[in-house]
Scaffold this motif. Structure first.
Motif, PDB file in Angstrom:
ATOM      1  N   ARG A 126       0.840  -1.204   0.000  1.00 28.48           N
ATOM      2  CA  ARG A 126       0.000   0.000   0.000  1.00 28.48           C
ATOM      3  C   ARG A 126       0.873   1.252   0.000  1.00 28.48           C
ATOM      4  O   ARG A 126       0.570   2.231  -0.699  1.00 28.48           O
ATOM      5  N   ARG A 175       2.275   1.728  -3.492  1.00 27.36           N
ATOM      6  CA  ARG A 175       1.231   2.244  -4.378  1.00 27.36           C
ATOM      7  C   ARG A 175       1.104   3.759  -4.218  1.00 27.36           C
ATOM      8  O   ARG A 175       1.044   4.495  -5.204  1.00 27.36           O
ATOM      9  N   GLU A 193      -2.569  -5.879  -7.847  1.00 28.42           N
ATOM     10  CA  GLU A 193      -1.900  -4.634  -7.472  1.00 28.42           C
ATOM     11  C   GLU A 193      -1.622  -3.777  -8.703  1.00 28.42           C
ATOM     12  O   GLU A 193      -1.769  -2.559  -8.672  1.00 28.42           O
ATOM     13  N   GLU A 227      -4.603  -1.974  -9.677  1.00 27.79           N
ATOM     14  CA  GLU A 227      -4.909  -0.873  -8.759  1.00 27.79           C
ATOM     15  C   GLU A 227      -4.046   0.353  -9.038  1.00 27.79           C
ATOM     16  O   GLU A 227      -4.538   1.481  -9.031  1.00 27.79           O
TER      17      GLU A 227
END
Length: 299
Positions: free
Chosen positions: A165, A168, A190, A193
């Motif tokens: 996270r 990202r 991922e 995303e």
């Protein structure tokens, strides 16, 4: 910006990368996807001047990587987190990198803080780092020169969910500030995303590229009515493709407004009408690379 034009790499009679062309734009995170052996890492090594192309060109910010003055001040690269000197501490690794690229020593502490390596961890020998810690150190090294472009091969390997996270958010923030990001990963959910654009390679060739929305979108509608058979007939008469669902309803290539017009003209009452659901990246990936992917053998 990264520009790749007809890039090819042959090893004897084997072609690892075959006439590949694409552009990675600033302000975007571009996901670079493909099965093992598809040519991703070879292509990225050619972009970074580590492998000499057989044919074609790869430029970063308008020049070959090797022609950039002090390349690390313009391009941050992480191709193999395990390649760091095992006997040095994390801080020593970054300090030496800062000296080599001419970065302010203050950047060392700033980057350690940015990637979440504590002073105690920074003082530990790299041989004692977990893979996730090596990835964080690799990202810190890539960002040390305050680059405009990031080229990252599997940077989330070894990171826990919190680390993924964090990665990202870091990449999205870099792109929002106008940076260019080329990112390779096997974590398809991922990549879906974080990516704005996608490039899919299989067997050394590009099999798809474009914005995430373009590649994952499915044209058409899903509709249910009081008489699905009659609606299907009316849609087919209008030139639209139709697939009836066994449990009721149908999928069609017609857009919702077109379905509405056809249903109105045929005097058929609709009970549900939505846009067709997008593909997931995993579905797209396997559909595009099935012919070139290695078959995994169960242990």
């Amino acid at each position: 910006m990264i520009t790749v034009e007809r890039l090819t790499k042959r090893y004897g009679g084997f072609t690892a990368v075959d006439d590949v062309s694409f552009t990675v734009r600033p302000g975007r995170v571009t996901g670079f996807l493909g099965p093992n052996g598809a040519g991703k890492s070879t292509a990225m090594r050619m972009m970074c001047g580590l492998t000499v192309p057989t044919a074609g060109t790869a430029t970063v910010l308008g020049k070959p990587y090797a022609a950039l003055p002090n390349p690390a001040r313009h391009v941050g690269v992480l191709l193999d987190a395990s390649a760091q000197h095992a006997g040095r501490t994390g801080r020593e690794t970054l300090t030496l990198a800062a000296i080599m690229v001419g970065a302010d020593r203050k950047r060392v502490d700033e980057m350690l803080d940015l990637v979440g390596l504590t002073p105690k961890e920074a003082g530990r020998r790299v041989r004692n780092y977990s893979l996730g810690m090596r990835q964080r150190l690799g990202i810190a090294t890539a960002l040390l020169g305050d680059p405009q472009v990031l080229i990252l091969d599997e940077p989330v390997n070894g990171l826990d969910p919190a680390g993924i996270r964090w990665m990202r958010s870091l990449l999205a923030g870099f792109a929002e500030q106008g940076g260019t990001v080329l990112l390779s990963s096997h974590l398809l959910l991922e990549m879906q995303e974080v990516s704005d654009d996608l490039i899919v390679i299989g067997g050394g060739k590009i099999v798809a590229q474009g914005s995430k929305e373009e590649l994952l979108s499915v044209p058409g509608s899903v509709v249910a009515s009081l008489d699905d058979v009659a609606l299907a007939t009316a849609l087919e008469r209008g030139g639209f493709e139709v697939t009836l669902h066994a449990g009721g309803g149908l999928a069609t290539s017609a857009q919702p407004e077109q379905v509405g017009v056809v249903a109105r003209d045929a005097a058929i009452a609709l009970t549900n009408l939505t846009l067709a659901q997008n593909h997931g990246l995993e579905e797209l990936f396997f559909n595009l690379t099935a012919e070139t992917a290695r078959e995994e053998v169960a242990a």
